[in-house]
Design a protein around this motif. Structure first.
Motif, PDB file in Angstrom:
ATOM      1  N   LEU A 115       0.805  -1.226   0.000  1.00  0.00           N
ATOM      2  CA  LEU A 115       0.000   0.000   0.000  1.00  0.00           C
ATOM      3  C   LEU A 115       0.838   1.275   0.000  1.00  0.00           C
ATOM      4  CD1 LEU A 115      -2.927  -0.973   2.396  1.00  0.00           C
ATOM      5  CD2 LEU A 115      -2.984  -0.735  -0.089  1.00  0.00           C
ATOM      6  N   ILE A 116       2.153   1.142   0.027  1.00  0.00           N
ATOM      7  CA  ILE A 116       3.009   2.331   0.051  1.00  0.00           C
ATOM      8  C   ILE A 116       2.861   3.148  -1.233  1.00  0.00           C
ATOM      9  CG2 ILE A 116       5.143   1.354  -0.905  1.00  0.00           C
ATOM     10  CD1 ILE A 116       4.801   3.723   2.146  1.00  0.00           C
ATOM     11  N   LYS A 117       2.296   2.542  -2.261  1.00  0.00           N
ATOM     12  CA  LYS A 117       2.076   3.292  -3.510  1.00  0.00           C
ATOM     13  C   LYS A 117       1.216   4.538  -3.276  1.00  0.00           C
ATOM     14  CE  LYS A 117      -1.659   0.194  -4.657  1.00  0.00           C
ATOM     15  NZ  LYS A 117      -1.830  -1.138  -5.165  1.00  0.00           N
ATOM     16  N   TRP A 118       0.443   4.540  -2.209  1.00  0.00           N
ATOM     17  CA  TRP A 118      -0.406   5.691  -1.902  1.00  0.00           C
ATOM     18  C   TRP A 118       0.402   6.912  -1.474  1.00  0.00           C
ATOM     19  CZ3 TRP A 118      -5.180   6.103  -3.484  1.00  0.00           C
ATOM     20  CH2 TRP A 118      -5.862   4.940  -3.815  1.00  0.00           C
ATOM     21  N   VAL A 119       1.704   6.736  -1.246  1.00  0.00           N
ATOM     22  CA  VAL A 119       2.559   7.874  -0.906  1.00  0.00           C
ATOM     23  C   VAL A 119       2.587   8.889  -2.054  1.00  0.00           C
ATOM     24  CG1 VAL A 119       4.794   6.991  -1.718  1.00  0.00           C
ATOM     25  CG2 VAL A 119       4.709   8.499   0.274  1.00  0.00           C
ATOM     26  N   PHE A 120       2.254   8.459  -3.265  1.00  0.00           N
ATOM     27  CA  PHE A 120       2.259   9.368  -4.413  1.00  0.00           C
ATOM     28  C   PHE A 120       1.090  10.357  -4.395  1.00  0.00           C
ATOM     29  CE2 PHE A 120       5.032   5.988  -6.007  1.00  0.00           C
ATOM     30  CZ  PHE A 120       6.116   6.762  -6.381  1.00  0.00           C
ATOM     31  N   VAL A 121       0.125  10.150  -3.516  1.00  0.00           N
ATOM     32  CA  VAL A 121      -0.937  11.149  -3.340  1.00  0.00           C
ATOM     33  C   VAL A 121      -0.326  12.455  -2.830  1.00  0.00           C
ATOM     34  CG1 VAL A 121      -2.984  11.726  -1.951  1.00  0.00           C
ATOM     35  CG2 VAL A 121      -2.780   9.460  -3.032  1.00  0.00           C
ATOM     36  N   PHE A 122       0.698  12.325  -1.988  1.00  0.00           N
ATOM     37  CA  PHE A 122       1.354  13.505  -1.415  1.00  0.00           C
ATOM     38  C   PHE A 122       1.889  14.447  -2.491  1.00  0.00           C
ATOM     39  CE2 PHE A 122       5.686  14.894   0.235  1.00  0.00           C
ATOM     40  CZ  PHE A 122       5.238  16.099   0.741  1.00  0.00           C
ATOM     41  N   PRO A 123       2.774  14.020  -3.400  1.00  0.00           N
ATOM     42  CA  PRO A 123       3.284  14.995  -4.377  1.00  0.00           C
ATOM     43  C   PRO A 123       2.226  15.504  -5.347  1.00  0.00           C
ATOM     44  CG  PRO A 123       4.168  12.815  -4.854  1.00  0.00           C
ATOM     45  CD  PRO A 123       3.447  12.719  -3.539  1.00  0.00           C
ATOM     46  N   VAL A 124       1.219  14.696  -5.649  1.00  0.00           N
ATOM     47  CA  VAL A 124       0.173  15.149  -6.574  1.00  0.00           C
ATOM     48  C   VAL A 124      -0.581  16.327  -5.965  1.00  0.00           C
ATOM     49  CG1 VAL A 124      -2.018  14.512  -7.674  1.00  0.00           C
ATOM     50  CG2 VAL A 124      -0.061  12.952  -7.785  1.00  0.00           C
ATOM     51  N   PHE A 125      -1.048  16.183  -4.740  1.00  0.00           N
ATOM     52  CA  PHE A 125      -1.791  17.261  -4.089  1.00  0.00           C
ATOM     53  C   PHE A 125      -0.883  18.443  -3.750  1.00  0.00           C
ATOM     54  CE2 PHE A 125      -5.103  14.223  -3.776  1.00  0.00           C
ATOM     55  CZ  PHE A 125      -6.268  14.921  -3.529  1.00  0.00           C
ATOM     56  N   PHE A 126       0.303  18.139  -3.240  1.00  0.00           N
ATOM     57  CA  PHE A 126       1.249  19.171  -2.831  1.00  0.00           C
ATOM     58  C   PHE A 126       1.637  20.043  -4.024  1.00  0.00           C
ATOM     59  CE2 PHE A 126       5.532  20.077  -0.689  1.00  0.00           C
ATOM     60  CZ  PHE A 126       4.990  20.813   0.331  1.00  0.00           C
ATOM     61  N   ALA A 127       1.919  19.416  -5.155  1.00  0.00           N
ATOM     62  CA  ALA A 127       2.311  20.168  -6.353  1.00  0.00           C
ATOM     63  C   ALA A 127       1.117  20.909  -6.959  1.00  0.00           C
ATOM     64  CB  ALA A 127       2.939  19.230  -7.378  1.00  0.00           C
ATOM     65  N   TYR A 128      -0.047  20.256  -7.009  1.00  0.00           N
ATOM     66  CA  TYR A 128      -1.221  20.931  -7.584  1.00  0.00           C
ATOM     67  C   TYR A 128      -1.579  22.188  -6.792  1.00  0.00           C
ATOM     68  CZ  TYR A 128      -5.752  22.163  -9.309  1.00  0.00           C
ATOM     69  OH  TYR A 128      -6.792  22.879  -9.843  1.00  0.00           O
ATOM     70  N   SER A 129      -1.326  22.163  -5.499  1.00  0.00           N
ATOM     71  CA  SER A 129      -1.650  23.341  -4.683  1.00  0.00           C
ATOM     72  C   SER A 129      -0.940  24.585  -5.205  1.00  0.00           C
ATOM     73  CB  SER A 129      -1.281  23.107  -3.213  1.00  0.00           C
ATOM     74  OG  SER A 129       0.126  23.123  -3.016  1.00  0.00           O
ATOM     75  N   ARG A 130       0.223  24.419  -5.806  1.00  0.00           N
ATOM     76  CA  ARG A 130       0.985  25.551  -6.318  1.00  0.00           C
ATOM     77  C   ARG A 130       0.309  26.166  -7.548  1.00  0.00           C
ATOM     78  NH1 ARG A 130       3.201  27.086  -2.197  1.00  0.00           N
ATOM     79  NH2 ARG A 130       4.989  28.024  -3.228  1.00  0.00           N
ATOM     80  N   LEU A 131      -0.352  25.337  -8.345  1.00  0.00           N
ATOM     81  CA  LEU A 131      -1.134  25.852  -9.482  1.00  0.00           C
ATOM     82  C   LEU A 131      -2.377  26.567  -8.978  1.00  0.00           C
ATOM     83  CD1 LEU A 131      -0.981  22.712 -11.800  1.00  0.00           C
ATOM     84  CD2 LEU A 131       0.375  24.797 -12.024  1.00  0.00           C
ATOM     85  N   TYR A 132      -3.040  25.939  -8.019  1.00  0.00           N
ATOM     86  CA  TYR A 132      -4.248  26.516  -7.451  1.00  0.00           C
ATOM     87  C   TYR A 132      -3.971  27.901  -6.879  1.00  0.00           C
ATOM     88  CZ  TYR A 132      -8.558  26.974  -4.778  1.00  0.00           C
ATOM     89  OH  TYR A 132      -9.753  27.422  -4.291  1.00  0.00           O
ATOM     90  N   LEU A 133      -2.828  28.037  -6.222  1.00  0.00           N
ATOM     91  CA  LEU A 133      -2.475  29.309  -5.577  1.00  0.00           C
ATOM     92  C   LEU A 133      -1.871  30.323  -6.541  1.00  0.00           C
ATOM     93  CD1 LEU A 133      -0.998  27.833  -2.289  1.00  0.00           C
ATOM     94  CD2 LEU A 133      -3.261  28.838  -2.615  1.00  0.00           C
ATOM     95  N   GLY A 134      -1.595  29.914  -7.766  1.00  0.00           N
ATOM     96  CA  GLY A 134      -1.079  30.827  -8.777  1.00  0.00           C
ATOM     97  C   GLY A 134       0.382  31.189  -8.617  1.00  0.00           C
ATOM     98  N   VAL A 135       1.176  30.282  -8.022  1.00  0.00           N
ATOM     99  CA  VAL A 135       2.586  30.607  -7.782  1.00  0.00           C
ATOM    100  C   VAL A 135       3.562  29.768  -8.608  1.00  0.00           C
ATOM    101  CG1 VAL A 135       2.141  31.560  -5.501  1.00  0.00           C
ATOM    102  CG2 VAL A 135       2.696  29.130  -5.723  1.00  0.00           C
ATOM    103  N   HIS A 136       3.045  28.861  -9.420  1.00  0.00           N
ATOM    104  CA  HIS A 136       3.876  28.078 -10.338  1.00  0.00           C
ATOM    105  C   HIS A 136       3.102  27.817 -11.619  1.00  0.00           C
ATOM    106  CE1 HIS A 136       7.579  27.120  -8.304  1.00  0.00           C
ATOM    107  NE2 HIS A 136       6.917  26.764  -7.209  1.00  0.00           N
ATOM    108  N   PHE A 137       3.851  27.685 -12.693  1.00  0.00           N
ATOM    109  CA  PHE A 137       3.290  27.294 -13.977  1.00  0.00           C
ATOM    110  C   PHE A 137       3.261  25.775 -14.075  1.00  0.00           C
ATOM    111  CE2 PHE A 137       5.169  31.489 -14.783  1.00  0.00           C
ATOM    112  CZ  PHE A 137       4.121  32.132 -15.422  1.00  0.00           C
ATOM    113  N   PRO A 138       2.393  25.214 -14.936  1.00  0.00           N
ATOM    114  CA  PRO A 138       2.372  23.756 -15.111  1.00  0.00           C
ATOM    115  C   PRO A 138       3.733  23.172 -15.508  1.00  0.00           C
ATOM    116  CG  PRO A 138       0.390  24.701 -16.038  1.00  0.00           C
ATOM    117  CD  PRO A 138       1.275  25.862 -15.639  1.00  0.00           C
ATOM    118  N   ILE A 139       4.492  23.863 -16.341  1.00  0.00           N
ATOM    119  CA  ILE A 139       5.820  23.357 -16.718  1.00  0.00           C
ATOM    120  C   ILE A 139       6.736  23.278 -15.496  1.00  0.00           C
ATOM    121  CG2 ILE A 139       7.940  23.952 -17.985  1.00  0.00           C
ATOM    122  CD1 ILE A 139       6.189  24.788 -20.334  1.00  0.00           C
ATOM    123  N   ASP A 140       6.603  24.222 -14.582  1.00  0.00           N
ATOM    124  CA  ASP A 140       7.403  24.186 -13.349  1.00  0.00           C
ATOM    125  C   ASP A 140       7.096  22.917 -12.550  1.00  0.00           C
ATOM    126  OD1 ASP A 140       8.025  26.787 -14.126  1.00  0.00           O
ATOM    127  OD2 ASP A 140       6.725  27.712 -12.618  1.00  0.00           O
TER     128      ASP A 140
END
Length: 186
Positions: free
Chosen positions: A133-158
């Motif tokens: 079940l450790i594969k679920w650790v990948f939820v962390f970077p998906v949400f963590f990185a998407y938050s930067r798009l939501y907040l308008g502080v990174h571009f998708p390429i970043d």
């Protein structure tokens, strides 16, 4: 060609960022803050000590800290080379974005995406045979990185580039630790 890619990157960010609403703002502000991920980090530390005993577990925890420090500094180096403005500081688009925070450092590449992906890849490779079940650790970077798009502080390429760099760092550090563990704990 490069200008077209940058323009598409900006348009995609504007679209994704404007999907947000005040109702979800506080949620994404929590997600983007490393402090709120401490329970995940503590759980991973617990798993490392449980699966590898205290000596090797401590070595792995310290190795993760070293990897995170390397990832952070490597990201800062890349930012210094490219000096891409963050979306919230880009006069061409900042008026079209919903921004909730206003960091002033450069944008390319995302440290959130790089370091969280490196962490997830490293932990996954360490524990995949022991804890499926450790594969679920990948939820962390998906949400963590998407938050930067939501907040308008990174571009998708970043974000995309940060995830790619983080994957390479996580894999390289996994290989390095395997070599060191074979020498130190043989």
């Amino acid at each position: 060609m490069f200008e077209k890619l940058i323009q598409l990157d900006k348009e995609l960010l504007i679209y994704l960022n404007n999907l947000g609403s005040e109702r979800w703002d506080s949620f994404w502000l929590v997600i983007t803050n490393q402090f709120y991920w401490i329970p995940l980090f503590a759980f991973v530390i617990f798993l490392l000590f449980r699966e590898f005993a205290w000596k090797k577990g401590l070595f792995l925890v310290l190795f993760i800290f070293a990897m995170a420090a390397f990832s952070d500094q490597f990201t800062n180096f890349i930012r210094g080379v490219f000096e891409r403005l963050r979306p919230n500081n880009d006069p061409a688009i900042n008026e079209m974005l919903r921004t909730l925070i206003t960091p002033q450092s450069f944008s390319f590449t995302s440290g959130h995406a790089t370091t969280s992906t490196a962490f997830a890849v490293f932990v996954f490779l360490l524990l995949k045979k022991r804890i499926p079940l450790i594969k679920w650790v990948f939820v962390f970077p998906v949400f963590f990185a998407y938050s930067r798009l939501y907040l308008g502080v990174h571009f998708p390429i970043d974000i995309f580039t940060g995830a790619c760099v983080g994957t390479c760092i996580g894999f390289a550090f996994y290989k390095l630790q395997a070599f060191l563990v074979s020498k130190l704990f043989a």
